[in-house]
Scaffold this motif. Sequence first.
Motif, PDB file in Angstrom:
ATOM      1  N   VAL A  57       0.864  -1.177   0.000  1.00  0.00           N
ATOM      2  CA  VAL A  57       0.000   0.000   0.000  1.00  0.00           C
ATOM      3  C   VAL A  57       0.899   1.224   0.000  1.00  0.00           C
ATOM      4  O   VAL A  57       1.783   1.351   0.852  1.00  0.00           O
ATOM      5  N   THR A  58       0.687   2.127  -0.953  1.00  0.00           N
ATOM      6  CA  THR A  58       1.488   3.347  -1.069  1.00  0.00           C
ATOM      7  C   THR A  58       0.589   4.556  -0.892  1.00  0.00           C
ATOM      8  O   THR A  58      -0.426   4.682  -1.576  1.00  0.00           O
ATOM      9  N   ASN A  59       0.966   5.425   0.033  1.00  0.00           N
ATOM     10  CA  ASN A  59       0.257   6.680   0.237  1.00  0.00           C
ATOM     11  C   ASN A  59       0.661   7.619  -0.892  1.00  0.00           C
ATOM     12  O   ASN A  59       1.825   8.008  -0.998  1.00  0.00           O
ATOM     13  N   LEU A  60      -0.262   7.993  -1.750  1.00  0.00           N
ATOM     14  CA  LEU A  60       0.051   8.827  -2.912  1.00  0.00           C
ATOM     15  C   LEU A  60       0.315  10.285  -2.538  1.00  0.00           C
ATOM     16  O   LEU A  60       0.833  11.046  -3.348  1.00  0.00           O
ATOM     17  N   GLU A  61      -0.026  10.667  -1.309  1.00  0.00           N
ATOM     18  CA  GLU A  61       0.195  12.041  -0.875  1.00  0.00           C
ATOM     19  C   GLU A  61       1.623  12.281  -0.394  1.00  0.00           C
ATOM     20  O   GLU A  61       2.128  13.391  -0.483  1.00  0.00           O
ATOM     21  N   ASN A  62       2.298  11.221   0.127  1.00  0.00           N
ATOM     22  CA  ASN A  62       3.667  11.415   0.618  1.00  0.00           C
ATOM     23  C   ASN A  62       4.658  10.363   0.107  1.00  0.00           C
ATOM     24  O   ASN A  62       5.842  10.433   0.414  1.00  0.00           O
ATOM     25  N   GLY A  63       4.202   9.371  -0.649  1.00  0.00           N
ATOM     26  CA  GLY A  63       5.090   8.376  -1.240  1.00  0.00           C
ATOM     27  C   GLY A  63       5.489   7.231  -0.326  1.00  0.00           C
ATOM     28  O   GLY A  63       6.210   6.329  -0.746  1.00  0.00           O
ATOM     29  N   ARG A  64       5.045   7.212   0.923  1.00  0.00           N
ATOM     30  CA  ARG A  64       5.397   6.129   1.845  1.00  0.00           C
ATOM     31  C   ARG A  64       4.647   4.851   1.479  1.00  0.00           C
ATOM     32  O   ARG A  64       3.495   4.891   1.073  1.00  0.00           O
ATOM     33  N   SER A  65       5.329   3.700   1.689  1.00  0.00           N
ATOM     34  CA  SER A  65       4.730   2.399   1.387  1.00  0.00           C
ATOM     35  C   SER A  65       4.869   1.459   2.570  1.00  0.00           C
ATOM     36  O   SER A  65       5.781   1.591   3.376  1.00  0.00           O
ATOM     37  N   VAL A  66       3.972   0.474   2.618  1.00  0.00           N
ATOM     38  CA  VAL A  66       4.024  -0.559   3.653  1.00  0.00           C
ATOM     39  C   VAL A  66       3.425  -1.841   3.081  1.00  0.00           C
ATOM     40  O   VAL A  66       2.517  -1.790   2.253  1.00  0.00           O
ATOM     41  N   LYS A  67       3.976  -2.995   3.507  1.00  0.00           N
ATOM     42  CA  LYS A  67       3.409  -4.290   3.143  1.00  0.00           C
ATOM     43  C   LYS A  67       2.438  -4.699   4.234  1.00  0.00           C
ATOM     44  O   LYS A  67       2.752  -4.598   5.419  1.00  0.00           O
ATOM     45  N   CYS A  68       1.263  -5.182   3.838  1.00  0.00           N
ATOM     46  CA  CYS A  68       0.241  -5.609   4.799  1.00  0.00           C
ATOM     47  C   CYS A  68      -0.315  -6.963   4.403  1.00  0.00           C
ATOM     48  O   CYS A  68      -0.460  -7.258   3.217  1.00  0.00           O
ATOM     49  N   ARG A  69      -0.660  -7.722   5.395  1.00  0.00           N
ATOM     50  CA  ARG A  69      -1.354  -8.989   5.178  1.00  0.00           C
ATOM     51  C   ARG A  69      -2.852  -8.713   5.210  1.00  0.00           C
ATOM     52  O   ARG A  69      -3.383  -8.209   6.201  1.00  0.00           O
ATOM     53  N   VAL A  70      -3.542  -9.018   4.122  1.00  0.00           N
ATOM     54  CA  VAL A  70      -4.992  -8.845   4.061  1.00  0.00           C
ATOM     55  C   VAL A  70      -5.614 -10.118   4.618  1.00  0.00           C
ATOM     56  O   VAL A  70      -5.505 -11.189   4.017  1.00  0.00           O
ATOM     57  N   ASN A  71      -6.243  -9.997   5.793  1.00  0.00           N
ATOM     58  CA  ASN A  71      -6.834 -11.158   6.449  1.00  0.00           C
ATOM     59  C   ASN A  71      -8.218 -10.857   7.018  1.00  0.00           C
ATOM     60  O   ASN A  71      -8.702 -11.547   7.893  1.00  0.00           O
ATOM     61  N   ASP A  72      -8.854  -9.809   6.497  1.00  0.00           N
ATOM     62  CA  ASP A  72     -10.155  -9.405   7.007  1.00  0.00           C
ATOM     63  C   ASP A  72     -10.984  -8.805   5.872  1.00  0.00           C
ATOM     64  O   ASP A  72     -10.448  -8.436   4.830  1.00  0.00           O
ATOM     65  N   ARG A  73     -12.285  -8.693   6.087  1.00  0.00           N
ATOM     66  CA  ARG A  73     -13.184  -8.085   5.120  1.00  0.00           C
ATOM     67  C   ARG A  73     -13.553  -6.673   5.551  1.00  0.00           C
ATOM     68  O   ARG A  73     -13.687  -6.389   6.730  1.00  0.00           O
ATOM     69  N   GLY A  74     -13.727  -5.811   4.595  1.00  0.00           N
ATOM     70  CA  GLY A  74     -14.076  -4.420   4.834  1.00  0.00           C
ATOM     71  C   GLY A  74     -13.338  -3.585   3.814  1.00  0.00           C
ATOM     72  O   GLY A  74     -12.698  -4.147   2.926  1.00  0.00           O
ATOM     73  N   PRO A  75     -13.387  -2.327   3.854  1.00  0.00           N
ATOM     74  CA  PRO A  75     -14.207  -1.469   4.711  1.00  0.00           C
ATOM     75  C   PRO A  75     -15.651  -1.435   4.214  1.00  0.00           C
ATOM     76  O   PRO A  75     -15.921  -1.677   3.044  1.00  0.00           O
ATOM     77  N   PHE A  76     -16.549  -1.125   5.101  1.00  0.00           N
ATOM     78  CA  PHE A  76     -17.966  -1.126   4.777  1.00  0.00           C
ATOM     79  C   PHE A  76     -18.569   0.270   4.787  1.00  0.00           C
ATOM     80  O   PHE A  76     -19.753   0.433   4.984  1.00  0.00           O
ATOM     81  N   ILE A  77     -17.719   1.270   4.577  1.00  0.00           N
ATOM     82  CA  ILE A  77     -18.170   2.665   4.574  1.00  0.00           C
ATOM     83  C   ILE A  77     -17.857   3.288   3.220  1.00  0.00           C
ATOM     84  O   ILE A  77     -16.700   3.324   2.794  1.00  0.00           O
ATOM     85  N   GLY A  78     -18.874   3.763   2.537  1.00  0.00           N
ATOM     86  CA  GLY A  78     -18.710   4.555   1.318  1.00  0.00           C
ATOM     87  C   GLY A  78     -17.813   3.949   0.265  1.00  0.00           C
ATOM     88  O   GLY A  78     -17.850   2.763  -0.009  1.00  0.00           O
ATOM     89  N   ASP A  79     -16.961   4.810  -0.295  1.00  0.00           N
ATOM     90  CA  ASP A  79     -16.111   4.411  -1.415  1.00  0.00           C
ATOM     91  C   ASP A  79     -14.694   4.033  -0.999  1.00  0.00           C
ATOM     92  O   ASP A  79     -13.794   4.032  -1.816  1.00  0.00           O
ATOM     93  N   ARG A  80     -14.483   3.690   0.246  1.00  0.00           N
ATOM     94  CA  ARG A  80     -13.149   3.296   0.712  1.00  0.00           C
ATOM     95  C   ARG A  80     -12.769   1.936   0.141  1.00  0.00           C
ATOM     96  O   ARG A  80     -13.611   1.054   0.012  1.00  0.00           O
TER      97      ARG A  80
END
Length: 130
Positions: A57-80
């Motif tokens: 996942v890369t933050n397009l506003e500051n260029g920072r990145s992080v690796k994450c393990r996707v192990n859950d469902r969501g988000p359930f709000i709007g267009d996130r």
Amino acid sequence: MDVETALYHGEVGTASWYNESRWFGLVRGNTSLGEKVMPWHNIAAHKTLPLPCVVKVTNLENGRSVKCRVNDRGPFIGDRVIDLSPRAAKKLGFYDQGLATVEIEVLSVGDGPYRRKPKKPGFFSRLFGG
């Protein structure tokens, strides 16, 4: 989403953060996979990616990145498009703001012997575009 589609999936959208643990982070939370998690784990929730998978996942506003393990469902709000753990949100620099525009790239799908990564183009396909 099937595995082949997920291996080459990328998207841009709004990320938020969430916390599955309770009582100031001292009581572990559970994910959709039934895994016990704490706020300092780099985990994420996604609506359609196969569980589990690893994303960058890369933050397009500051260029920072992080690796994450996707192990859950969501988000359930709007267009996130993705929910991240508090630690991942802090590493990406949007914990205090709550939301950020991010780019998601799938690095692998599955665990252990079932783990699959996207195939890199071979020598000849790089030369001749095939």
